[in-house]
Design a protein around this motif. Structure first.
Motif, PDB file in Angstrom:
ATOM      1  N   THR A 240       0.837  -1.203   0.000  1.00 32.71           N
ATOM      2  CA  THR A 240       0.000   0.000   0.000  1.00 32.71           C
ATOM      3  C   THR A 240       0.870   1.250   0.000  1.00 32.71           C
ATOM      4  OG1 THR A 240      -1.842  -1.113   1.110  1.00 32.71           O
ATOM      5  CG2 THR A 240      -1.732   1.291   1.296  1.00 32.71           C
ATOM      6  N   LEU A 241       1.881   1.282   0.845  1.00 32.21           N
ATOM      7  CA  LEU A 241       2.794   2.427   0.875  1.00 32.21           C
ATOM      8  C   LEU A 241       3.524   2.587  -0.454  1.00 32.21           C
ATOM      9  CD1 LEU A 241       4.254   1.951   4.468  1.00 32.21           C
ATOM     10  CD2 LEU A 241       2.691   3.755   3.725  1.00 32.21           C
ATOM     11  N   MET A 242       3.903   1.475  -1.055  1.00 31.36           N
ATOM     12  CA  MET A 242       4.560   1.523  -2.366  1.00 31.36           C
ATOM     13  C   MET A 242       3.615   2.113  -3.408  1.00 31.36           C
ATOM     14  SD  MET A 242       6.476  -2.193  -2.290  1.00 31.36           S
ATOM     15  CE  MET A 242       6.968  -2.115  -4.017  1.00 31.36           C
ATOM     16  N   ASN A 243       2.344   1.733  -3.344  1.00 29.57           N
ATOM     17  CA  ASN A 243       1.350   2.263  -4.275  1.00 29.57           C
ATOM     18  C   ASN A 243       1.189   3.765  -4.114  1.00 29.57           C
ATOM     19  OD1 ASN A 243      -1.889   2.915  -4.518  1.00 29.57           O
ATOM     20  ND2 ASN A 243      -1.155   1.598  -6.170  1.00 29.57           N
ATOM     21  N   TRP A 244       1.374   4.273  -2.893  1.00 26.66           N
ATOM     22  CA  TRP A 244       1.278   5.712  -2.632  1.00 26.66           C
ATOM     23  C   TRP A 244       2.573   6.457  -2.985  1.00 26.66           C
ATOM     24  CZ3 TRP A 244      -0.935   5.395   3.058  1.00 26.66           C
ATOM     25  CH2 TRP A 244      -2.245   4.871   3.012  1.00 26.66           C
ATOM     26  N   ASN A 245       3.615   5.706  -3.360  1.00 30.73           N
ATOM     27  CA  ASN A 245       4.931   6.285  -3.634  1.00 30.73           C
ATOM     28  C   ASN A 245       5.502   6.990  -2.406  1.00 30.73           C
ATOM     29  OD1 ASN A 245       5.169   5.517  -6.427  1.00 30.73           O
ATOM     30  ND2 ASN A 245       3.668   7.109  -6.897  1.00 30.73           N
ATOM     31  N   ILE A 246       5.273   6.373  -1.255  1.00 31.36           N
ATOM     32  CA  ILE A 246       5.780   6.898   0.012  1.00 31.36           C
ATOM     33  C   ILE A 246       6.595   5.803   0.691  1.00 31.36           C
ATOM     34  CG2 ILE A 246       5.148   7.681   2.316  1.00 31.36           C
ATOM     35  CD1 ILE A 246       2.732   9.025   1.143  1.00 31.36           C
ATOM     36  N   GLU A 247       7.768   6.177   1.172  1.00 32.43           N
ATOM     37  CA  GLU A 247       8.604   5.248   1.915  1.00 32.43           C
ATOM     38  C   GLU A 247       8.602   5.613   3.394  1.00 32.43           C
ATOM     39  OE1 GLU A 247      12.489   5.515   0.257  1.00 32.43           O
ATOM     40  OE2 GLU A 247      11.934   4.588  -1.661  1.00 32.43           O
ATOM     41  N   VAL A 248       8.569   4.601   4.249  1.00 34.38           N
ATOM     42  CA  VAL A 248       8.839   4.817   5.665  1.00 34.38           C
ATOM     43  C   VAL A 248      10.225   4.248   5.947  1.00 34.38           C
ATOM     44  CG1 VAL A 248       6.424   4.813   6.397  1.00 34.38           C
ATOM     45  CG2 VAL A 248       7.690   2.648   6.318  1.00 34.38           C
TER      46      VAL A 248
END
Length: 298
Positions: A240-248
């Motif tokens: 899901t985070l990858m789909n948002w183009n956001i990394e934690v």
């Protein structure tokens, strides 16, 4: 040209979340607002001690420099205007460049979040937090007796988030609560490639991501996902985070273990979770706030 907050990360915060007004608040809670105002006036030249969210605010404001105003912090408080003088003086004492505030003398201040276009609202008042979340603003109830942030990372804003009903929707949590752990794990494994819908704090995570990319080398942001999920349910969260183009920066899949001691090691400036049990555990170790959203808060 009219002043504008466009393009800035806007944090609205109550005076009691930013400063330690617990002694004064005990008088405020008696309903004797005259006595409360008199006490604040008597202490006008006495800076209030830092509160639970002080470290988070102090570090976020460090993203501003001579070239750009990237973060705006606004006081949004049920305090009266007289008490507001002490709030601003306390901010000035600590070198916090806070210029804007609304003081409503007991009335709900959350209605000013929309014209501020706030990215985050922190308050000790649960009703205001719920109203803000209903209005689509990421908001959390600060636990005023939380342990304060460590000073070990002066050049890094560290923020930890729970996943379901915070960063993500409560879709999976509803399966867990209605059908149990096995059904939850099966549901998440079979939907691993289907991104979860965004939760109430997705907009804040996106704003922090932009701030990190646009910010200064003197200060950076480090984020962590701290969730009760475990394998195989971990994959859907990551995808899901990858789909948002956001990394934690870190992800902790704890499989139901208490979060507090793990958060103590991460040393966040703030932790957000939707379940009071997790917040009570975390608040013994780190600054914590309750996100009153999702099925666990119906």
């Amino acid at each position: 040209m009219a002043a504008s907050l466009d393009g800035q990360l806007v944090v609205a915060i109550s005076s009691r979340a930013l400063f330690d007004f617990e002694e004064e608040n005990r008088i405020f809670e008696t309903g004797d607002d005259k006595a409360y105002m008199n006490l604040q006036l008597q202490r006008l030249d006495q800076p209030a001690a830092p509160g639970v969210a002080f470290s988070l605010v102090h570090k976020l404001l460090a993203f501003n420099d001579a070239n750009a105003q990237r973060v705006e912090v606004v006081i949004l408080s049920r305090n009266d205007p007289v008490s507001g003088m002490r709030v601003f003086r306390s901010a000035q004492h600590y070198g916090l460049p806070i210029q804007r505030g609304s003081f409503t003398r007991g009335q709900p201040p959350w209605r000013y979040l929309r014209p501020l276009r706030a990215n985050l609202f922190l308050s000790t008042h649960l009703a205001d937090v719920r109203a803000a979340l209903d209005a689509g603003v990421p908001a959390a109830q600060v636990y005023p007796h939380s342990v304060h942030a460590s000073d070990a990372h002066p050049n890094e804003v560290r923020i930890a988030f729970d996943g379901d009903a915070v960063l993500f929707s409560d879709e999976a949590e509803r399966v867990f609560q209605s059908q149990g752990l096995t059904a939850f794990q099966t549901h998440e494994a079979s939907n691993a490639a289907t991104p979860l819908a965004g939760g109430p704090f997705k907009p804040l995570l996106e704003a922090l991501h932009r701030l990190q990319n646009e910010g200064t080398p003197m200060m950076r942001i480090r984020t962590a996902l701290v969730t009760a999920r475990s394998a195989p349910a971990h994959e859907r969260a990551i995808r899901t985070l990858m789909n948002w183009n956001i990394e934690v920066d870190e992800a902790m899949f704890l499989g139901g273990l208490p979060k507090g001691e793990f958060l103590r090691e991460f040393e966040p400036d703030f932790f957000f979770d939707d379940q009071t049990g997790h917040i009570e555990s975390a608040s013994r170790h780190v600054p914590s706030g309750h996100v009153a959203s999702g099925i666990s808060n119906l």
